[in-house]
Write a protein that holds these residues in place. Structure first.
Motif, PDB file in Angstrom:
ATOM      1  N   HIS A   1      54.623  72.949   4.607  1.00 15.53           N
ATOM      2  CA  HIS A   1      54.410  72.012   3.641  1.00 15.53           C
ATOM      3  C   HIS A   1      55.081  72.079   2.116  1.00 15.53           C
TER       4      HIS A   1
ATOM      5  N   HIS B   1      48.845  77.689   6.762  1.00 14.62           N
ATOM      6  CA  HIS B   1      50.102  77.021   7.074  1.00 14.62           C
ATOM      7  C   HIS B   1      50.966  76.105   6.059  1.00 14.62           C
TER       8      HIS B   1
ATOM      9  N   ASN C   1      44.849  73.593  13.068  1.00 16.39           N
ATOM     10  CA  ASN C   1      45.842  73.310  11.943  1.00 16.39           C
ATOM     11  C   ASN C   1      44.916  73.002  10.652  1.00 16.39           C
TER      12      ASN C   1
ATOM     13  N   ASP D   1      53.459  68.491  10.246  1.00 15.72           N
ATOM     14  CA  ASP D   1      52.392  69.191  11.280  1.00 15.72           C
ATOM     15  C   ASP D   1      52.604  68.969  12.746  1.00 15.72           C
TER      16      ASP D   1
HETATM   17 FE   LIG Z   1      49.173  70.727   7.510  1.00 17.55          FE
END
Ligand SMILES: [Fe+2]
Ligand code: FES
Length: 340
Positions: free
Chosen positions: A163, A158, A152, A291
């Protein structure tokens, strides 16, 4: 299976005191306490008498007394008292672990004690105690394998999707990153010129224009990810109005399906500002929870052995793939060393 000849963050130093702290590290049950003189001690959390958890005992002076039949162990783990017995069997002891305290954390070595070299600590974590940088940090627990957390953090594309309300902007997905290998370290860098500042950056530094955003990520085995972050008003190189911080992520495995997440965020602005601490702490927790929701859902699917676990790799996967390759090689080396 986890690497054992490595340092793992076991706790913040302030978590280890005159009360017993119980924590599983890389599958091993461990109990921590501090002697009267302040030395931090780590034992296997299993009494060698009848396998009672020592964390259910008490501290007596500098000794740990098992809560079941009262056997006492000194800070080196040596049995020094057995109630009602005149002598103590030779070699009676509980396994004790090498523990050092540095940069605000207690680091534990699970493998061969003679190989526990302080120089092997991930040096990037010194930022947590760097003069002139205001630190902030916490511990979280995530129900996912630690390598999912490493993946991650090494693929920050991502951020653009997960986010959007905090640190995400489109640029992190659209601008390709550069990945390189340096011995056992993986480095992933991304520079995004003249992009829109994400909401948290505006809140923290009051940006009114676009920014030049830099991410410089380093993975060190087995579970350390350091992100050096800079956001500067676009085209100015004006560091006095920049956002500069380091995100230190120590992803200590707890079990095959869970991780202790020790994070720290030393920053180079708004020193001694408790309001800023509070705002950043809340925003970081919010971001990490985004996350965790994804990581824990991944873990659930990965647990299901009936599913096809093959994956497709994108250009952004170069960092995570290399980091996993390093850990695999170190595992093979460790295994070979113990079988010969
Ligand atoms: Fe993250
Ligand atoms: S189990 Fe610990 S003293 Fe008996």
């Amino acid at each position: 299976m986890f690497l054992r000849n490595q340092w793992y963050i076991a706790a913040w130093t302030h978590e280890i005191g005159r009360a017993l702290l119980k924590r599983r590290i890389a599958g091993e049950p461990i109990v921590f306490y501090r002697t009267e003189a302040g030395r931090a001690v780590a034992f296997e959390d299993r009494c060698p008498h009848r396998h009672a958890p020592l964390s259910m005992g008490i501290i007596v002076g500098d000794k740990l007394e098992c809560g079941y039949h009262g056997i006492q162990f000194d800070p080196d783990g040596i049995c020094v008292h057995i109630p009602g017995a005149e002598s103590i069997p030779k070699g009676a002891c509980v396994r004790s672990y090498k523990l050092i305290e540095k940069w605000g954390w207690a680091w534990i070595w699970l493998g061969d004690a003679e190989r526990a070299d302080e120089d092997l600590l991930p040096q990037d974590f010194r930022w947590a105690a760097e003069p002139g940088w205001q630190n902030l940090g916490d511990t979280l627990n995530v129900k996912a394998h630690y390598q999912l957390l490493v993946d991650n953090l090494l693929d920050l594309s991502h951020e653009a999707f997960l986010h959007t309300k905090t640190i995400g902007n489109r640029a992190v997905a659209d601008v390709p990153c550069k990945t390189s290998l340096h011995r056992d370290h993986v480095r992933v860098t991304r520079v995004m010129y003249n992009c829109a500042p994400p909401p948290l950056f505006v809140k923290a530094r009051g940006f009114t224009t676009n920014i030049d955003r830099h991410q410089d990520i380093t993975f060190a085995p087995p579970c350390y990810v350091h992100i050096d972050v800079k956001a500067i008003p676009a085209g100015t190189n004006d560091l006095s109005n920049a956002l500069q911080w380091h995100v230190l992520n120590a992803l200590t495995p707890e079990t095959e399906g869970s991780t202790h997440y020790f994070w720290a965020l030393p920053r180079f602005f708004s020193q001694g500002d408790p309001e800023m601490d509070k705002m950043l702490h809340g925003a970081i927790i919010k971001t990490f929870n985004e996350d965790f929701e994804m990581l824990e859902a991944q873990q659930e699917l990965l647990k299901d052995r009936s599913l096809d676990h093959r994956t497709i790799a994108t250009a952004a996967d170069a960092g995570p793939t290399r980091a996993r390759g390093i850990v695999q090689r170190l595992m093979r080396e460790e295994e070979a060393a113990t079988t010969h």
